[in-house]
Design a protein around this motif. Structure first.
Motif, PDB file in Angstrom:
ATOM      1  N   LEU A 194     -54.835  13.564 -10.730  1.00 17.02           N
ATOM      2  CA  LEU A 194     -53.987  12.393 -10.923  1.00 17.02           C
ATOM      3  C   LEU A 194     -54.827  11.138 -11.117  1.00 17.02           C
ATOM      4  O   LEU A 194     -55.897  10.998 -10.533  1.00 17.02           O
ATOM      5  CB  LEU A 194     -53.063  12.202  -9.716  1.00 17.02           C
ATOM      6  N   GLY A 195     -54.299  10.212 -11.899  1.00 19.80           N
ATOM      7  CA  GLY A 195     -54.986   8.954 -12.170  1.00 19.80           C
ATOM      8  C   GLY A 195     -54.628   7.873 -11.165  1.00 19.80           C
ATOM      9  O   GLY A 195     -53.814   8.072 -10.261  1.00 19.80           O
ATOM     10  N   ASN A 196     -55.220   6.702 -11.350  1.00 22.15           N
ATOM     11  CA  ASN A 196     -55.044   5.582 -10.424  1.00 22.15           C
ATOM     12  C   ASN A 196     -53.607   5.087 -10.311  1.00 22.15           C
ATOM     13  O   ASN A 196     -53.234   4.500  -9.307  1.00 22.15           O
ATOM     14  CB  ASN A 196     -55.945   4.411 -10.824  1.00 22.15           C
ATOM     15  N   HIS A 197     -52.791   5.306 -11.328  1.00 17.50           N
ATOM     16  CA  HIS A 197     -51.417   4.821 -11.278  1.00 17.50           C
ATOM     17  C   HIS A 197     -50.554   5.627 -10.309  1.00 17.50           C
ATOM     18  O   HIS A 197     -49.408   5.315 -10.091  1.00 17.50           O
ATOM     19  CB  HIS A 197     -50.799   4.795 -12.682  1.00 17.50           C
ATOM     20  N   PHE A 198     -51.138   6.675  -9.705  1.00 18.81           N
ATOM     21  CA  PHE A 198     -50.435   7.457  -8.691  1.00 18.81           C
ATOM     22  C   PHE A 198     -50.882   7.061  -7.287  1.00 18.81           C
ATOM     23  O   PHE A 198     -50.674   7.809  -6.346  1.00 18.81           O
ATOM     24  CB  PHE A 198     -50.668   8.962  -8.892  1.00 18.81           C
ATOM     25  N   GLU A 199     -51.525   5.891  -7.141  1.00 13.92           N
ATOM     26  CA  GLU A 199     -51.963   5.450  -5.811  1.00 13.92           C
ATOM     27  C   GLU A 199     -50.822   5.628  -4.827  1.00 13.92           C
ATOM     28  O   GLU A 199     -49.688   5.324  -5.164  1.00 13.92           O
ATOM     29  CB  GLU A 199     -52.399   3.982  -5.838  1.00 13.92           C
ATOM     30  N   PRO A 200     -51.043   6.128  -3.670  1.00 10.43           N
ATOM     31  CA  PRO A 200     -52.301   6.486  -3.032  1.00 10.43           C
ATOM     32  C   PRO A 200     -52.711   7.941  -3.256  1.00 10.43           C
ATOM     33  O   PRO A 200     -53.527   8.478  -2.514  1.00 10.43           O
ATOM     34  CB  PRO A 200     -51.987   6.240  -1.551  1.00 10.43           C
ATOM     35  N   LEU A 201     -52.184   8.589  -4.264  1.00 11.88           N
ATOM     36  CA  LEU A 201     -52.482   9.999  -4.522  1.00 11.88           C
ATOM     37  C   LEU A 201     -53.546  10.208  -5.589  1.00 11.88           C
ATOM     38  O   LEU A 201     -53.803  11.339  -5.988  1.00 11.88           O
ATOM     39  CB  LEU A 201     -51.205  10.737  -4.953  1.00 11.88           C
ATOM     40  N   SER A 202     -54.146   9.121  -6.074  1.00 12.41           N
ATOM     41  CA  SER A 202     -55.136   9.280  -7.138  1.00 12.41           C
ATOM     42  C   SER A 202     -56.250  10.199  -6.679  1.00 12.41           C
ATOM     43  O   SER A 202     -56.597  10.240  -5.500  1.00 12.41           O
ATOM     44  CB  SER A 202     -55.695   7.927  -7.564  1.00 12.41           C
ATOM     45  N   ALA A 203     -56.738  10.970  -7.603  1.00 10.67           N
ATOM     46  CA  ALA A 203     -57.802  11.957  -7.392  1.00 10.67           C
ATOM     47  C   ALA A 203     -57.302  13.253  -6.776  1.00 10.67           C
ATOM     48  O   ALA A 203     -58.070  14.194  -6.645  1.00 10.67           O
ATOM     49  CB  ALA A 203     -58.960  11.384  -6.589  1.00 10.67           C
ATOM     50  N   TYR A 204     -56.031  13.345  -6.405  1.00 10.49           N
ATOM     51  CA  TYR A 204     -55.486  14.624  -5.965  1.00 10.49           C
ATOM     52  C   TYR A 204     -55.380  15.557  -7.166  1.00 10.49           C
ATOM     53  O   TYR A 204     -55.191  15.110  -8.300  1.00 10.49           O
ATOM     54  CB  TYR A 204     -54.073  14.463  -5.386  1.00 10.49           C
ATOM     55  N   ARG A 205     -55.474  16.847  -6.934  1.00 12.32           N
ATOM     56  CA  ARG A 205     -55.254  17.844  -7.981  1.00 12.32           C
ATOM     57  C   ARG A 205     -53.828  18.355  -7.850  1.00 12.32           C
ATOM     58  O   ARG A 205     -53.332  18.523  -6.743  1.00 12.32           O
ATOM     59  CB  ARG A 205     -56.203  19.030  -7.816  1.00 12.32           C
ATOM     60  N   VAL A 206     -53.172  18.589  -8.996  1.00 13.14           N
ATOM     61  CA  VAL A 206     -51.791  19.062  -8.988  1.00 13.14           C
ATOM     62  C   VAL A 206     -51.692  20.420  -9.674  1.00 13.14           C
ATOM     63  O   VAL A 206     -52.524  20.777 -10.503  1.00 13.14           O
ATOM     64  CB  VAL A 206     -50.835  18.052  -9.669  1.00 13.14           C
ATOM     65  N   ALA A 207     -50.658  21.160  -9.305  1.00 17.30           N
ATOM     66  CA  ALA A 207     -50.407  22.474  -9.894  1.00 17.30           C
ATOM     67  C   ALA A 207     -50.021  22.300 -11.356  1.00 17.30           C
ATOM     68  O   ALA A 207     -49.451  21.274 -11.726  1.00 17.30           O
ATOM     69  CB  ALA A 207     -49.306  23.184  -9.115  1.00 17.30           C
ATOM     70  N   PRO A 208     -50.311  23.296 -12.182  1.00 17.30           N
ATOM     71  CA  PRO A 208     -50.788  24.639 -11.851  1.00 17.30           C
ATOM     72  C   PRO A 208     -52.289  24.671 -11.564  1.00 17.30           C
ATOM     73  O   PRO A 208     -53.034  23.776 -11.969  1.00 17.30           O
ATOM     74  CB  PRO A 208     -50.471  25.440 -13.106  1.00 17.30           C
ATOM     75  N   PHE A 209     -52.692  25.738 -10.858  1.00 19.94           N
ATOM     76  CA  PHE A 209     -54.086  25.969 -10.524  1.00 19.94           C
ATOM     77  C   PHE A 209     -54.574  27.232 -11.213  1.00 19.94           C
ATOM     78  O   PHE A 209     -53.851  28.227 -11.263  1.00 19.94           O
ATOM     79  CB  PHE A 209     -54.258  26.147  -9.005  1.00 19.94           C
TER      80      PHE A 209
END
Length: 138
Positions: free
Chosen positions: A67-82
């Protein structure tokens, strides 16, 4: 062909979440074990694959959209699918619903999180397992 297996999920997520950064990111299988443990069958399959390869979960690399910075505070999280590589020819693809747990313990979809205003300073990403598929290449 192997590259296609990783790019297609990234493009699909990009279409569903147009504001998602399409940067790939790696994470260890150990980081998504809570998701895997949602199914006893999948847990057994993963444990058998680990035993067969002689590796531990933190030695298996998985790829997912970051995820990018516009998803703060979730930026840098990885999202499914894996997509996880167990051997040079064995891959595990995991589909999951991406959810956000808000500070009040309410859970909403990642898409709905973009509409939350004001956005909370703390939130966490959680997943609901939907399906998985093992593939092998020759």
């Amino acid at each position: 062909m192997k590259l296609v297996k990783f790019i297609v999920p990234l493009v699909m997520v990009g279409c569903l979440l147009p504001n998602t950064a399409l940067a790939g990111g790696t994470l260890g299988l150990d980081e998504i074990m809570p998701l895997i443990r949602q199914s006893k069958k999948l847990t057994g399959e993963v444990n058998a694959a680990l035993k067969k390869t002689g590796q531990k979960a933190n030695q298996i690399n998985c790829v997912a959209v970051r995820l990018g910075n516009h998803f703060e505070p979730l930026s840098a999280y990885r999202v499914a699918p894996f997509d996880c590589r167990f051997a040079s020819n064995k891959f595990l693809h995991i589909e999951a619903k991406n959810l956000v747990r808000l500070p009040n313990d309410r859970t909403i979809s990642l898409e709905d999180f973009l509409d939350v205003q004001p956005r909370p300073n703390k939130a966490s990403l959680v997943f609901r397992l939907q399906s998985w598929q093992w593939t092998t290449s020759e």
